[in-house]
Design a protein around this motif. Sequence first.
Motif, short mmCIF file in Angstrom:
data_model
loop_
_atom_site.label_atom_id
_atom_site.label_comp_id
_atom_site.label_asym_id
_atom_site.label_seq_id
_atom_site.Cartn_x
_atom_site.Cartn_y
_atom_site.Cartn_z
N GLU A 100 0.83 -1.21 0.00
CA GLU A 100 0.00 0.00 0.00
C GLU A 100 0.86 1.25 0.00
OE1 GLU A 100 -2.89 0.04 3.15
OE2 GLU A 100 -3.77 -1.86 2.50
N LEU A 101 1.93 1.23 0.77
CA LEU A 101 2.84 2.37 0.83
C LEU A 101 3.46 2.63 -0.54
CD1 LEU A 101 4.47 4.52 2.34
CD2 LEU A 101 6.06 2.70 3.01
N MET A 102 3.93 1.59 -1.20
CA MET A 102 4.56 1.76 -2.51
C MET A 102 3.55 2.26 -3.54
SD MET A 102 7.72 1.15 -2.06
CE MET A 102 7.51 1.84 -0.45
N ALA A 130 1.61 6.97 -6.64
CA ALA A 130 0.54 7.93 -6.90
C ALA A 130 1.01 9.36 -6.63
CB ALA A 130 -0.68 7.59 -6.05
N VAL A 131 1.85 9.54 -5.63
CA VAL A 131 2.42 10.87 -5.37
C VAL A 131 3.23 11.32 -6.57
CG1 VAL A 131 4.15 12.13 -4.00
CG2 VAL A 131 2.44 10.72 -2.85
N ALA A 132 4.06 10.45 -7.10
CA ALA A 132 4.91 10.79 -8.24
C ALA A 132 4.05 11.15 -9.46
CB ALA A 132 5.85 9.64 -8.57
N VAL A 133 3.02 10.38 -9.71
CA VAL A 133 2.13 10.64 -10.85
C VAL A 133 1.44 11.99 -10.68
CG1 VAL A 133 0.01 9.88 -12.01
CG2 VAL A 133 1.81 8.23 -11.47
N ALA A 134 0.93 12.24 -9.50
CA ALA A 134 0.22 13.50 -9.23
C ALA A 134 1.16 14.70 -9.34
CB ALA A 134 -0.44 13.45 -7.85
N LEU A 135 2.39 14.54 -8.88
CA LEU A 135 3.36 15.62 -9.00
C LEU A 135 3.65 15.94 -10.46
CD1 LEU A 135 5.95 14.83 -6.19
CD2 LEU A 135 4.60 16.92 -6.41
N ARG A 154 -2.75 15.53 -2.77
CA ARG A 154 -3.16 15.49 -1.35
C ARG A 154 -3.66 14.10 -0.97
NH1 ARG A 154 -4.24 20.63 -2.69
NH2 ARG A 154 -6.33 20.28 -3.51
N SER A 155 -4.44 13.50 -1.85
CA SER A 155 -4.97 12.16 -1.58
C SER A 155 -3.84 11.12 -1.52
CB SER A 155 -5.97 11.79 -2.67
OG SER A 155 -6.44 10.49 -2.49
N ALA A 156 -2.90 11.21 -2.44
CA ALA A 156 -1.80 10.26 -2.47
C ALA A 156 -0.92 10.41 -1.23
CB ALA A 156 -0.97 10.45 -3.74
N ARG A 157 -0.66 11.65 -0.83
CA ARG A 157 0.15 11.86 0.36
C ARG A 157 -0.57 11.37 1.61
NH1 ARG A 157 2.95 17.66 -1.18
NH2 ARG A 157 4.68 16.72 -2.32
N ALA A 158 -1.87 11.50 1.63
CA ALA A 158 -2.65 10.96 2.75
C ALA A 158 -2.53 9.43 2.78
CB ALA A 158 -4.11 11.38 2.65
N GLY A 159 -2.47 8.81 1.62
CA GLY A 159 -2.27 7.36 1.55
C GLY A 159 -0.91 6.94 2.08
N VAL A 160 0.12 7.72 1.76
CA VAL A 160 1.46 7.45 2.30
C VAL A 160 1.42 7.55 3.82
CG1 VAL A 160 3.83 8.31 2.47
CG2 VAL A 160 2.72 8.15 0.23
N GLN A 161 0.83 8.62 4.32
CA GLN A 161 0.74 8.81 5.78
C GLN A 161 0.01 7.65 6.44
OE1 GLN A 161 2.18 10.76 7.83
NE2 GLN A 161 0.94 10.67 9.68
#
Length: 107
Positions: free
Chosen positions: A39-41, A46-51, A60-67
């Motif tokens: 899930e973390l990976m 998703a963070v990279a794609v959104a960036l 914001r959603s992807a970073r919330a998933g990382v957290q």
Amino acid sequence: MPTSTLVTPDNRYLVVRGRLWRRSDPRLSEQERERLVGELMTARRAVAVALRAGHGEALRSARAGVQAAKVALGERGPLWWDDGAPNYTRRMARNTPYASWYESVLA
């Protein structure tokens, strides 16, 4: 500096370039840990794609998933140990109670 991954004697932290990072909760089963790492990976990708796409809400959603994954793993959020020891995450090992141990490993 040693090339292998250093783990503090109490197994609470990894040492990366001299800095302490909290390890995953050892009470997690291997299967649960692997699921959460997956899930973390996924969230990190998703963070990279959104960036790259410049999508603020997706970011914001992807970073919330990382957290969420990091908290579930025990790497962030409430401490997984219960002996009252403080959290030294992100601190340089040489500036913590692990300093003597760290110096002995480097010697």
